[in-house]
Design an enzyme around this catalytic site. Sequence first.
Site, PDB file in Angstrom:
ATOM      1  N   ASP A 128       0.885  -1.171   0.000  1.00 49.01           N
ATOM      2  CA  ASP A 128       0.000   0.000   0.000  1.00 49.01           C
ATOM      3  C   ASP A 128       0.918   1.215   0.000  1.00 49.01           C
ATOM      4  O   ASP A 128       2.145   1.091   0.149  1.00 49.01           O
ATOM      5  CB  ASP A 128      -0.870  -0.023   1.275  1.00 49.01           C
ATOM      6  CG  ASP A 128      -1.740   1.221   1.420  1.00 49.01           C
ATOM      7  OD1 ASP A 128      -2.426   1.602   0.453  1.00 49.01           O
ATOM      8  OD2 ASP A 128      -1.728   1.849   2.508  1.00 49.01           O
ATOM      9  N   SER A 129       0.327   2.399  -0.131  1.00 50.93           N
ATOM     10  CA  SER A 129       1.135   3.607  -0.048  1.00 50.93           C
ATOM     11  C   SER A 129       1.683   3.812   1.361  1.00 50.93           C
ATOM     12  O   SER A 129       2.673   4.507   1.540  1.00 50.93           O
ATOM     13  CB  SER A 129       0.287   4.823  -0.427  1.00 50.93           C
ATOM     14  OG  SER A 129      -0.798   4.940   0.478  1.00 50.93           O
ATOM     15  N   HIS A 146      -6.985   2.971   4.187  1.00 51.16           N
ATOM     16  CA  HIS A 146      -6.641   3.759   5.379  1.00 51.16           C
ATOM     17  C   HIS A 146      -7.876   3.983   6.270  1.00 51.16           C
ATOM     18  O   HIS A 146      -7.729   4.151   7.477  1.00 51.16           O
ATOM     19  CB  HIS A 146      -6.109   5.140   4.975  1.00 51.16           C
ATOM     20  CG  HIS A 146      -4.678   5.164   4.545  1.00 51.16           C
ATOM     21  ND1 HIS A 146      -4.229   4.537   3.407  1.00 51.16           N
ATOM     22  CD2 HIS A 146      -3.583   5.761   5.105  1.00 51.16           C
ATOM     23  CE1 HIS A 146      -2.927   4.759   3.274  1.00 51.16           C
ATOM     24  NE2 HIS A 146      -2.512   5.494   4.288  1.00 51.16           N
TER      25      HIS A 146
HETATM   26  N1  DGL Z   1      -4.787   3.217   1.128  1.00 48.31           N
HETATM   27  C1  DGL Z   1      -4.924   3.645  -0.198  1.00 48.31           C
HETATM   28  C2  DGL Z   1      -6.232   3.309  -0.831  1.00 48.31           C
HETATM   29  O1  DGL Z   1      -6.797   2.306  -0.466  1.00 48.31           O
HETATM   30  C3  DGL Z   1      -4.210   4.861  -0.673  1.00 48.31           C
HETATM   31  C4  DGL Z   1      -4.434   6.128   0.019  1.00 48.31           C
HETATM   32  C5  DGL Z   1      -3.468   7.152  -0.532  1.00 48.31           C
HETATM   33  O2  DGL Z   1      -2.286   6.837  -0.559  1.00 48.31           O
HETATM   34  O3  DGL Z   1      -3.905   8.227  -0.941  1.00 48.31           O
HETATM   35  O4  DGL Z   1      -6.705   3.982  -1.681  1.00 48.31           O
END
Ligand code: DGL
Length: 267
Positions: free
Chosen positions: A16-17, A192
């Site tokens: 993930d990010s 998140h």
């Molecule tokens: N957790 C991520 C998602 O599900 C990315 C959130 C982000 O990095 O902006 O979209």
Amino acid sequence: MIRPHQPPTATIGVFDSGVGGLTVLRALRRALPFAPLHYVADTAFAPYGERPSEFIQQRSLAIAEHLWNSGAKLLVVACNTATAHAVTTLRQRWPDRPIVGIEPGIKPAVAASRNKRIGVLATPATLASARYQALLSEHAPDVQVFSQPCPGLAGLIETGQLASPALIELVERCCAPLRQSLVDTVLMGCTHYPLIQALLQEKLGSGVLLLNVEDAVARQALRFWAASDDTKSAFLRLEATGELSGLQALAPAALASAPLTLDKVSI
Ligand code: DGL
């Protein structure tokens, strides 16, 4: 809690990010208690949600390559934004390898809604993607869908300070339009967001059903994972390309059980 450990050869690679993928790791641990997990948080480049598509594709390819090279046999894209923009590219690059992504659960939300008004909280990049539009056309042709972008929200969650005034204020700003739209069901379309589920529920109101699909993603991963690949102990290797503090703050609580390591990595 955080101690060194040699990684096993066969793992489930997850990325993930940033800290969002912890919610997917938690679900994977429930579904596959003994599977060795290798997680990359791309914190040097987080958040992804306001980045261009090509950038998200490049980062996803580089991280996937790192995970395969480190022994992953299955890849789980624990990020709605990366799935929306890069899962097709990943599958084209590695057509013979199993890759599971996560997408907003429009289908279960439509099934759960009584008044056929649903809300979706997600990053701007997810909501702008062709994959998201295709999900709506396929599963929600007769339903009113209120898509609410939450710019900045993943970034604030990333700090690990889940009760800061700035976060509470932004959550209120994202939830107010959905309350006004009288939705009865809201999807957390970013990994998140389940980390602040209680706050979202408070701001949306107790009558609203709040849904996420991390457990469904873990069940899908289970179908690809051979139990024979498991080692005897649950193991979790965490890596971050930049800041470690969000993971340090949130991982122990999110992943109570397994021994874990946390290191910085250059990808
Ligand atoms: N957790 C991520 C998602 O599900 C990315 C959130 C982000 O990095 O902006 O979209």
